[in-house]
Scaffold this active site. Sequence first.
Site, mmCIF file in Angstrom:
data_model
loop_
_atom_site.group_PDB
_atom_site.id
_atom_site.type_symbol
_atom_site.label_atom_id
_atom_site.label_comp_id
_atom_site.label_asym_id
_atom_site.label_seq_id
_atom_site.Cartn_x
_atom_site.Cartn_y
_atom_site.Cartn_z
ATOM 1 N N LYS A 215 0.820 -1.155 0.079
ATOM 2 C CA LYS A 215 -0.007 0.012 -0.042
ATOM 3 C C LYS A 215 0.926 1.203 -0.050
ATOM 4 C CE LYS A 215 -3.078 3.307 0.496
ATOM 5 N NZ LYS A 215 -4.261 3.214 -0.451
ATOM 6 N N CYS A 269 -3.529 10.903 1.176
ATOM 7 C CA CYS A 269 -2.705 9.633 0.908
ATOM 8 C C CYS A 269 -1.366 9.703 0.473
ATOM 9 C CB CYS A 269 -3.755 8.624 0.108
ATOM 10 S SG CYS A 269 -5.073 8.580 0.436
#
Length: 432
Positions: A215, A269
């Site tokens: 991720k 993010c």
Amino acid sequence: MVSDSELNVVVLGLGYIGLPTAAVIARTGARVLGIDVSQNVVDTVNSGRVHIEEVDLDGLVSGVVARGTLRAATEVAPADVFVIAVPTPFSDDHAPDITYVLQAATTIAPVLKAGDTVILESTSPVGTTEQVRDLLATLRPDLRVPGRAGETAYIAIAYCPERVLPGRILVELIDNDRVIGGITPRCARKALTFYRRFVRGACVTTNARAAEMTKLTENAFRDVNIAFANELSLVADKMGVDVWEVIRLANRHPRVNILQPGPGVGGHCIAVDPWFLVHAAPNETPLIRTARTVNDGKTDHVIAQASALIESMPGATVACLGLAFKANIDDFRESPALKVAEALAARFGERVAIVEPYADALPPALARHGAALIDVDSAIERCAIMVVLVDHDVFKSVPREERHDKAVLDTRGIWPDQPRFQRKPAPVRLAG
Ligand code: SAJ
């Protein structure tokens, strides 16, 4: 295997990821309880409404709430599957903060029973899922946790990062491939069974640490590639070349695919996750760290460029087009557009107006400096200077004749036909 209508799922955190995830699972017929610390969020969801803007989410939530498969609460209840989707911010020194994840694990510990599955979806530093396992083992010594002492575990624990793009969340929740990292292979298989209920993309299993790093890697990859585009934009400015033209042409090469420059990188993010890697391995990450610096530096560069333009036109009014961190969404988290607008409003006060179709009111920092929120038509009528900060569709569609007399700083390259493109060609010196 339990049928969909018998499956009870708890989703912890009803934010940008948790609420769409809860609603998509509820659509399969499973009974979903969404947990949030905010009573306001809980009340909003229980009335069939949404507190965030996301394409088609309102219709889906009102449908599953009306059907009784989704409800929200502040208190957790027993379930078969627990999905943790809470924020993982970082501190001033860029150290990841997994307090909310550990709080969520603490919350579910009392209701866990043999056979349950716990899945962490929050972006997390490598090793967090193991920390969740260790915490649950401490809080529930009666439950055998996975990866310890070789005994068969009572519960399964896995990490499965969310990878959806804001604006396309409901599509990508179903269609994207999922990486499912178990504390043990058995945990991964258990979580896989759950995701197969609603994911059409491929579900690939691995271990928890690899899934956690995957991720972080995805978002660091994008950050590094955007930094390349932003660095090119500085070079092109200096050379008096149109960077978007260069990128368009370079991308005709079969193995070149350059991303787009902009006023910097925002959102919760891509501007955050690379730091998790840098923090974990500071000596091994000069490239990832530099990319962060380049992308943050681009925002400062835009502030300087815009300030110079505004100063060159004394008394002229300025429209900042957009505050969101990217196009066609209402999310202002870590937004470079917001930073630029704030800096310009602080410096030029009431000369600055803001156009943001996704905002009902200005953030206090902007309003405090006297900036006004206006619509795009008023900006066209009133403002001689336009600083394009977000590529919202509504801005892209302003035709050339409505802006031909404006001085424009277009940080997103949405108006390639703008006659007064505010980038003066640098003097070109011929060799010899
Ligand atoms: N941006 C550019 N140039 C580009 C692309 C993006 O300047 O060519 C900027 C955007 O304007 C924005 C920022 O980067 O400010 C991030 O936007 P984004 O669309 O690249 O990504 P996010 O933050 O909306 O979502 C990302 C996605 N990750 C990847 O594409 C690798 C998404 O799949 C993740 O689920 C999400 O982060 C997340 O939650 O981690």
